[in-house]
Design an enzyme around this catalytic site. Sequence first.
Site, PDB file in Angstrom:
ATOM      1  N   ASP A  36       0.826  -1.215   0.000  1.00  0.00           N
ATOM      2  CA  ASP A  36       0.000   0.000   0.000  1.00  0.00           C
ATOM      3  C   ASP A  36       0.858   1.262   0.000  1.00  0.00           C
ATOM      4  O   ASP A  36       1.967   1.277   0.539  1.00  0.00           O
ATOM      5  CB  ASP A  36      -0.925  -0.017   1.222  1.00  0.00           C
ATOM      6  CG  ASP A  36      -2.058   0.998   1.081  1.00  0.00           C
ATOM      7  OD1 ASP A  36      -2.439   1.317  -0.062  1.00  0.00           O
ATOM      8  OD2 ASP A  36      -2.556   1.469   2.117  1.00  0.00           O
ATOM      9  N   HIS A  53       2.032   3.509  -9.072  1.00  0.00           N
ATOM     10  CA  HIS A  53       1.824   2.080  -9.370  1.00  0.00           C
ATOM     11  C   HIS A  53       2.989   1.541 -10.192  1.00  0.00           C
ATOM     12  O   HIS A  53       3.473   0.437  -9.976  1.00  0.00           O
ATOM     13  CB  HIS A  53       0.507   1.885 -10.119  1.00  0.00           C
ATOM     14  CG  HIS A  53      -0.707   2.227  -9.307  1.00  0.00           C
ATOM     15  ND1 HIS A  53      -0.868   1.802  -8.009  1.00  0.00           N
ATOM     16  CD2 HIS A  53      -1.816   2.954  -9.592  1.00  0.00           C
ATOM     17  CE1 HIS A  53      -2.030   2.258  -7.539  1.00  0.00           C
ATOM     18  NE2 HIS A  53      -2.614   2.964  -8.480  1.00  0.00           N
ATOM     19  N   LEU A 147      10.491 -20.750  -4.812  1.00  0.00           N
ATOM     20  CA  LEU A 147       9.612 -19.796  -4.140  1.00  0.00           C
ATOM     21  C   LEU A 147       8.204 -19.932  -4.697  1.00  0.00           C
ATOM     22  O   LEU A 147       8.019 -19.938  -5.918  1.00  0.00           O
ATOM     23  CB  LEU A 147      10.126 -18.358  -4.373  1.00  0.00           C
ATOM     24  CG  LEU A 147       9.203 -17.223  -3.901  1.00  0.00           C
ATOM     25  CD1 LEU A 147       9.080 -17.199  -2.377  1.00  0.00           C
ATOM     26  CD2 LEU A 147       9.704 -15.862  -4.409  1.00  0.00           C
TER      27      LEU A 147
END
Length: 262
Positions: A36, A53, A147
Site C-alpha cells: 500500500d 503504481h 519460491l
Amino acid sequence: MHTHLDIAAGNGTADAGNAPAALPSRLPRHVAIIMDGNGRWAQRRGKPRSFGHRAGQKAVRATVEFCLREGIPALTLFAFSSENWRRPADEIGVLMELFLRALDREVKTLHKNNVRLRFIGDLDAFQPRLRDRMRQGEALTAGNTALALNIAVGYGGRWDIAQAARALAEEVKAGRLEPSQVDEAAVHARTALSDLPAPDLFIRTGGEQRISNFLLWQCAYSELYFTDVLWPDVDAALLREACDDYARRERRFGLTSAQVAS
Ligand code: IPE
Ligand code: IPE
Ligand code: MG
C-alpha cells in the site's frame, strides 16, 4: 535453507497450518504483504497516482529477490482487492495495463529463478486476455520449487471464505459430504493457498493499520508488521527489519509462555 518439503510439512493439518510444531523456525516460511501507498508516493512528487503504481513494480522485484536470497519459501502479495474495482475507471485501466505488461516482462525471469507463480482471487472479473496470461504464467511455472509466489488480484478475504462455503454446500448437496464433516479442516482445504503454511509474517506498508479484506482465514495467527514506508520505497533493508522483528517475537498460539518454552 528451506526446501520444498518444508512447505509440504505444513499441509493439511487440522488447525490450518498453525501448529506449535512450526515454532522453532525463526525465518518466516510464508510472508504476506499488503503493498500500500503507491498513490501517496506519487502525489508527494506532484505526479499522477499511476506513476506510483509503476514505481511499485521495482519494490515487487526487490521483494521476490529478497525471498529467493533468504530462502523464504512462500510470498503472497496483495496487488488488487475486490474493493479496488470501485476505483475510478482510468486508474483501473492503468493497473490492468501494468499487470499485463509485467506478466509479459517478468514471467520468463521468474521461471528461470525457479519461482512458481500463482494468482488468487476472483479472476472471472478480469479481461480474458489478462486471465489467459495469468493462466499461462501459472502453467509455465507450475513445477518450480524455490519460491511459491502468489499474487492476490480481485481478491477479498470474505470472497475466499464465501467461495469455500459454496464449494462445501455443493458437495453436501451432491451427497459427497455430510454436514457434520464441515469442520475447520474442510473449510481450510477449500480456501486459497491451502497447500501452503499459513502466513507467519503479515506486512502492511503505507501507514494504515488494517487488514482491508486480505487473507482473513489464513492470517488467524500471523504476526502483523506495520510500517509507514510507502510501497515504492520498500527495499531489502526494510524486509530485513521486518524479518528481524518477526524473529524476536514469541508466538504462543494460545498456549502459555512456559508451554512454548518447553
Ligand atoms: C496500493 O496503493 C495499490 C493498490 C491498491 C492497487 P494505493 O493505490 O492504495 O496507494 P494509496 O494508499 O492511495 O497511497
Ligand atoms: C489494500 O489497499 C489493497 C491493496 C494494497 C491491493 P487499499 O488502499 O485498497 O486499502 P484501504 O482502502 O486503504 O483500506
Ligand atoms: Mg491504499
